[in-house]
Design an enzyme around this catalytic site. Structure first.
Site, PDB file in Angstrom:
ATOM      1  CB  CYS A 120     -71.265  39.706  32.349  1.00 34.04           C
ATOM      2  SG  CYS A 120     -69.764  40.646  32.669  1.00 34.04           S
TER       3      CYS A 120
ATOM      4  CB  CYS B  98     -70.578  43.796  35.786  1.00 33.03           C
ATOM      5  SG  CYS B  98     -70.342  43.945  34.014  1.00 33.03           S
TER       6      CYS B  98
ATOM      7  CG  ASP C  26     -86.290  15.096  37.533  1.00 31.16           C
ATOM      8  OD1 ASP C  26     -86.588  14.696  38.669  1.00 31.16           O
ATOM      9  OD2 ASP C  26     -87.121  15.420  36.676  1.00 31.16           O
TER      10      ASP C  26
ATOM     11  CG  ASP D  49     -85.750  19.006  38.298  1.00 30.21           C
ATOM     12  OD1 ASP D  49     -85.633  18.274  39.293  1.00 30.21           O
ATOM     13  OD2 ASP D  49     -86.378  18.680  37.278  1.00 30.21           O
TER      14      ASP D  49
END
Length: 726
Positions: free
Chosen positions: A12, A15, A421, A621
């Site tokens: 994660c 970490c 968008d 995007d």
């Protein structure tokens, strides 16, 4: 020296922070930036002061590893996949063993040899499936720090050792009139739930690397180079500036460059987000990752692999994801103080009791210390977040809203600005004919001929016109496709044309002034206009646009009522953007934006103190989604958008955005309530367990009661989380 080095063992973003802090603390390290998105550390160090081997040893001491030897990206990804599979398997096995321990400990306490059965099942849970917590706690201790793992290891370890002693030597307490109670079920269940939380987090975070891999995969690995009139296959990474590349129909363009021969329509949706391919001819620019459609062309390479627009997007996505390391959770912050405090209170409790002078003072002191450790067990703390997340995710899934993790929920509460968008998000995402404007001289046969011409055409708008007319196809003679202009053919001895007005008027076609005025109005409103003619008479024109979704306007109105500012960013032309923005009630919009423009726009809003949520559906995007405080993907969008996004709207309906934001607010409220009651429970329970009530009331908490109280706190947290279902 400065180098990017893979890091192994991270599950994660927290970490990544731990590894980064360890590197920064080493003498000779001038710069350390650990990016969880690509599982790598960028390190700048003085070789005279410290070596890579020394840095690797320090990182290994914290439970991770610097892969200083050369390693392929595929091998690193395989390591990460195996790590996730490993923790998932550990969680399943721990759960299977914890279930009988829980049943015996809570309901069959008098089962013959029950304690021995629970000991046999709990031992592998702690030392095989949950050994990572003890290793992490030891590494934290060596670095003079503590976290949630420290609390888990200490509390479950104490409960296990005390229970094991009472299982094998029950007479030690029985002869003193004390009950040799065991807490195997507490240790087993705590570790299972903590493992479950870790697995959910690791699974949610695993997508970022895959997202980048898919984005990089848009660039072909091989291409065709023209040299001395011959076609040669070459690796994309080996191509040099100025080389000539042949692109055939349907191929992805591998590098950025300029067309020197041929023409074709190129789909640049991944860059601009717009669904209509663009005509590319002599001297037109082409970009890596875009898709050639009908024709063939040759282009000259102007940017090599690492400098293409696509590569720049990849780099910026990496950088943006790496910079979005999550804030340290409240539990971990408190744990750094809470763990040493509990240890100190426990030891002080035993010492104070030992010197109190009461009967069996040191034994009572030991019992009180164990009670403190048991009641401080972080089961409620460990359950506070995962149970709320699991319930919120389940409720979200029912509503068609997929939530990635707790961090996504936390971010949703703070959002005050939403960026939308246009194409595929506010609109349907594909061109459709909204109207055929005619002068009344267009017959059913004429429509059938136009339909048949468009069925033969390869133009990107042909399908929209054919879908609108939906007639029966008929034979066309002398069919011609005029690239960049339109199509023509002969039917019933009449010459029909479908295309742009400039081309059709070259044959002295008559255009009625009223129809011309209507077509100009349509163009000003942002529509694409395609004319149809028979012989020298204009039959009418098609108004083509990417139609707005039915619920877009309503969703934007609801967001405004929630005091959320709505912006629209699009790669489309100004007129079209203006028309859509006005139709749905968006006051702030920007047109003709490339991916980097969108991310810069978001950063500008963030610099003004706004918390920005980005809603998108395409590769164009992806950079903006990575930069935004909260990323939301439309369900029908590309894999890269959904992989990066923290929330995905399965139904591709903007009406789900306010629903998602409301769900995040309620979920975080529940999590905060859970954490509050878990901490309050400890604040009240620990002093009572230590014996503060004994001098006044003669009351000393029994370890068994402490275990029951701890279980009750966990039940209350679970029940509170389940309220989200309603």
């Amino acid at each position: 020296m400065k180098k990017e080095i893979p890091v192994d063992g991270m599950s994660c973003a927290a970490c990544a922070i731990s590894v980064e802090n360890t590197l920064k603390s080493q003498p000779g390290v001038k710069l350390a930036a650990v990016n969880y998105a690509n599982h790598a550390a960028t390190i700048e160090w003085d070789e005279k002061t410290v070596t890579l081997e020394a840095l690797q040893k320090q990182i290994q001491g914290t439970g991770y590893d610097l892969l200083i030897a050369d390693i392929e990206q595929e091998e690193l990804e395989e390591k990460q996949r195996l790590a996730y599979k490993k923790i998932k398997a550990k969680t399943i096995y721990a759960g299977l063993l914890a279930l009988p321990v829980f049943i015996i400990g809570m309901f069959w306490m008098n089962l013959p040899y029950g304690n021995f059965i629970m000991w046999a099942f709990t031992t592998p849970i702690l030392f095989v499936f949950g050994n990572q917590f003890f290793r992490s706690a030891w590494n934290q201790t060596k670095n003079l720090s503590a976290n949630m793992d420290s609390l888990v290891a200490i509390s479950t370890g104490i409960a296990y050792l005390y229970s094991s002693f009472n299982t094998f030597f029950p007479s030690f307490l029985e002869v003193k009139g004390l009950d040799p109670h065991v807490y195997f079920e507490a240790a087993a269940v705590i570790l299972f739930f903590i493992l479950l939380g870790k697995t959910l987090e690791a699974g949610a975070k695993a997508g970022t690397g895959e997202a980048l891999k898919k984005l990089m995969g848009l660039q072909p690995t091989d291409l065709i180079v023209l040299k001395n009139g011959e076609e040669l296959t070459k690796k994309t990474i080996d191509v040099q500036l100025g080389e000539l590349i042949l692109i055939k129909p349907g191929q992805k363009i591998p590098l950025d460059g300029k067309i020197i021969e041929g023409e074709s329509y190129v789909n640049e949706n991944m860059l601009t987000g717009e669904p209509i391919p663009i005509l590319k001819s002599l001297h037109s620019q082409v970009f890596a990752g875009t898709i050639n459609q009908a024709g063939s062309f040759v282009f000259e390479v102007e940017k090599i692999s690492k400098n293409t627009l696509l590569s720049q997007i990849v780099d910026r996505v990496k950088s943006a994801q790496g910079s979005k390391a999550p804030v340290q959770k409240l539990v971990d912050k408190v744990a750094s103080v809470f763990v040493p405090a509990v240890l100190l209170i426990g030891l002080l409790t035993m010492v104070v009791w030992g010197f109190s002078g009461v009967e069996e003072a040191w034994l009572r002191g030991m019992m009180a210390m164990i009670t403190v450790f048991v009641i401080a067990c972080p089961c409620a703390l460990g359950l506070a977040t995962p149970t709320a997340i699991i319930t919120a995710m389940g409720k979200g899934a029912e509503m068609g809203i997929l939530i990635k993790d707790a961090e996504s929920l936390e971010k949703g509460v703070k959002i005050d600005t939403i960026i939308l968008d246009k194409t595929g998000t506010i609109t349907e995402g594909s061109p459709k004919v909204s109207e055929f404007v005619e002068m009344g001289n267009c017959t059913k046969l004429d429509r059938q001929v136009i339909y048949s011409l468009e069925k033969k055409s390869e133009h990107p708008l042909a399908d929209a016109i054919a879908d609108y007319l939906s007639a029966e196809e008929m034979a066309i003679q002398d069919f011609r496709s005029m690239t960049g202009h339109g199509v023509q053919g002969v039917a019933e001895n009449q010459i029909y044309k479908v295309g742009n007005l400039k081309w059709i008027k070259t044959s002295e076609t008559i255009l009625h002034p009223e129809l011309e005025k209507k077509s100009q109005n349509a163009l000003e409103e942002g529509f694409i206009v395609v004319f149809a003619s028979k012989n020298n008479q204009i039959l009418g024109f098609f108004k083509i646009a990417d139609l707005i979704k039915e619920t877009s306007k309503e969703a934007i109105a609801i967001l405004k009522k929630m005091d959320i500012e709505v912006h629209m960013l699009t790669g489309d032309q100004e007129k079209t953007a203006s028309m859509v923005a006005k139709a749905v009630g968006v006051a702030h919009y920007q047109a003709e934006m490339l991916p980097e423009h969108k991310s810069k726009y978001i950063k500008k809003l963030q610099s003004q103190g706004k918390k920005v949520g980005m809603v998108g559906d395409g590769i164009n995007d992806s950079e903006a989604l990575s930069v935004a405080d909260l990323s939301i993907a439309i369900g029908h969008g590309t894999d890269i958008a959904m992989d990066i996004a923290e929330i995905t709207l399965v139904h591709s309906d903007l009406i789900d955005i306010p629903k998602a934001l409301n769900l995040t607010k309620k979920s975080i409220k529940i999590i905060h309530q859970n954490l509050f009651w878990a901490f309050i429970y400890n604040i009240i329970g620990i002093p009572v367990a230590a014996g503060v009530l004994f001098p006044m009331f003669g009351f000393l908490l029994n370890p068994m009661v402490a275990g029951a109280a701890m279980a009750l706190s966990s039940v209350s947290v679970v029940m509170n989380s389940l309220r989200l279902k309603r």
